[in-house]
Design a protein around this motif. Structure first.
Motif, short mmCIF file in Angstrom:
data_model
loop_
_atom_site.label_atom_id
_atom_site.label_comp_id
_atom_site.label_asym_id
_atom_site.label_seq_id
_atom_site.Cartn_x
_atom_site.Cartn_y
_atom_site.Cartn_z
N THR A 49 0.84 -1.20 0.00
CA THR A 49 0.00 0.00 0.00
C THR A 49 0.87 1.25 0.00
O THR A 49 0.59 2.20 -0.74
CB THR A 49 -0.95 0.00 1.21
N ILE A 50 1.93 1.25 0.80
CA ILE A 50 2.85 2.38 0.85
C ILE A 50 3.43 2.62 -0.55
O ILE A 50 3.51 3.77 -1.01
CB ILE A 50 3.96 2.13 1.90
N GLN A 51 3.80 1.54 -1.21
CA GLN A 51 4.37 1.64 -2.56
C GLN A 51 3.34 2.19 -3.56
O GLN A 51 3.65 3.07 -4.38
CB GLN A 51 4.84 0.26 -3.01
N LYS A 52 2.10 1.71 -3.49
CA LYS A 52 1.04 2.19 -4.39
C LYS A 52 0.85 3.69 -4.25
O LYS A 52 0.60 4.39 -5.22
CB LYS A 52 -0.32 1.54 -4.03
N LEU A 53 0.92 4.17 -3.00
CA LEU A 53 0.66 5.57 -2.71
C LEU A 53 1.87 6.47 -2.96
O LEU A 53 1.73 7.68 -3.03
CB LEU A 53 0.21 5.73 -1.25
N GLY A 54 3.05 5.86 -3.03
CA GLY A 54 4.26 6.65 -3.23
C GLY A 54 4.64 7.47 -2.01
O GLY A 54 5.16 8.58 -2.13
N VAL A 55 4.35 6.93 -0.84
CA VAL A 55 4.69 7.61 0.41
C VAL A 55 5.81 6.83 1.10
O VAL A 55 6.20 5.76 0.65
CB VAL A 55 3.45 7.77 1.33
N SER A 56 6.30 7.37 2.23
CA SER A 56 7.49 6.76 2.83
C SER A 56 7.24 6.00 4.11
O SER A 56 8.19 5.49 4.70
CB SER A 56 8.56 7.82 3.06
N GLY A 57 6.00 5.90 4.56
CA GLY A 57 5.76 5.15 5.79
C GLY A 57 4.28 4.96 6.07
O GLY A 57 3.41 5.47 5.35
N ARG A 58 4.01 4.21 7.14
CA ARG A 58 2.63 3.90 7.53
C ARG A 58 1.83 5.15 7.83
O ARG A 58 0.68 5.27 7.42
CB ARG A 58 2.61 3.02 8.78
N ALA A 59 2.42 6.07 8.60
CA ALA A 59 1.69 7.28 8.99
C ALA A 59 1.30 8.09 7.76
O ALA A 59 0.15 8.54 7.64
CB ALA A 59 2.52 8.12 9.95
N GLN A 60 2.24 8.26 6.84
CA GLN A 60 1.92 8.99 5.61
C GLN A 60 0.87 8.25 4.78
O GLN A 60 0.02 8.89 4.17
CB GLN A 60 3.18 9.20 4.77
N ALA A 61 0.95 6.93 4.77
CA ALA A 61 -0.05 6.14 4.03
C ALA A 61 -1.43 6.37 4.62
O ALA A 61 -2.40 6.57 3.87
CB ALA A 61 0.31 4.65 4.06
N ILE A 62 -1.53 6.36 5.93
CA ILE A 62 -2.83 6.57 6.59
C ILE A 62 -3.37 7.96 6.26
O ILE A 62 -4.54 8.11 5.90
CB ILE A 62 -2.71 6.35 8.11
N VAL A 63 -2.52 8.98 6.36
CA VAL A 63 -2.94 10.35 6.04
C VAL A 63 -3.44 10.42 4.60
O VAL A 63 -4.49 11.00 4.31
CB VAL A 63 -1.79 11.36 6.29
N GLU A 64 -2.70 9.82 3.67
CA GLU A 64 -3.07 9.86 2.25
C GLU A 64 -4.38 9.09 2.01
O GLU A 64 -5.25 9.55 1.26
CB GLU A 64 -1.93 9.30 1.39
N LEU A 65 -4.54 7.94 2.64
CA LEU A 65 -5.77 7.16 2.48
C LEU A 65 -6.97 7.91 3.04
O LEU A 65 -8.06 7.87 2.47
CB LEU A 65 -5.63 5.79 3.14
N LEU A 66 -6.78 8.63 4.14
CA LEU A 66 -7.86 9.47 4.69
C LEU A 66 -8.19 10.60 3.71
O LEU A 66 -9.35 10.86 3.43
CB LEU A 66 -7.46 10.04 6.05
N ARG A 67 -7.16 11.23 3.17
CA ARG A 67 -7.36 12.33 2.22
C ARG A 67 -8.11 11.88 0.98
O ARG A 67 -8.97 12.59 0.46
CB ARG A 67 -5.99 12.92 1.83
N LEU A 68 -7.78 10.66 0.52
CA LEU A 68 -8.42 10.12 -0.67
C LEU A 68 -9.82 9.54 -0.41
O LEU A 68 -10.50 9.12 -1.34
CB LEU A 68 -7.53 9.01 -1.28
N GLY A 69 -10.21 9.49 0.85
CA GLY A 69 -11.51 8.91 1.20
C GLY A 69 -11.51 7.40 1.20
O GLY A 69 -12.57 6.76 1.20
N GLU A 70 -10.32 6.78 1.21
CA GLU A 70 -10.22 5.32 1.23
C GLU A 70 -10.37 4.76 2.65
O GLU A 70 -10.67 3.60 2.82
CB GLU A 70 -8.88 4.87 0.65
N LEU A 71 -10.11 5.60 3.64
CA LEU A 71 -10.26 5.22 5.05
C LEU A 71 -11.06 6.29 5.76
O LEU A 71 -11.02 7.46 5.37
CB LEU A 71 -8.89 5.16 5.76
N GLN A 72 -11.75 5.89 6.81
CA GLN A 72 -12.45 6.84 7.66
C GLN A 72 -12.06 6.56 9.10
O GLN A 72 -11.81 5.42 9.47
CB GLN A 72 -13.98 6.70 7.55
#
Length: 74
Positions: A49-72
């Motif tokens: 998931t981190i690789q798909k998003l192009g981010v550098s860690g779990r925290a950034q992945a969570i922030v990006e997934l929240l921003r994209l509406g993939e997580l709530q």
């Protein structure tokens, strides 16, 4: 075009399940035990998931997934 075909999730069902458990303050070990998979498999899903998003860690992945509406957050 159906609503579902307009919005394809970036995450697989398992990745979504893992990230929902992560944002609910579960550890990798907790998630592995709960889902009946190895900790390495959990880490692989997170890494993918981190690789798909192009981010550098779990925290950034969570922030990006929240921003994209993939997580709530609940």
């Amino acid at each position: 075009m159906t609503e579902e075909s307009k919005h394809r999730s970036l995450l697989t069902a398992r990745e979504r399940e893992i990230f929902n458990l992560l944002v609910s303050d579960n550890t990798t070990k907790d998630i592995a035990g709960r889902l009946g998979i190895s900790e390495k498999t959990v880490r692989n899903h997170i890494s993918n998931t981190i690789q798909k998003l192009g981010v550098s860690g779990r925290a950034q992945a969570i922030v990006e997934l929240l921003r994209l509406g993939e997580l709530q957050l609940y």
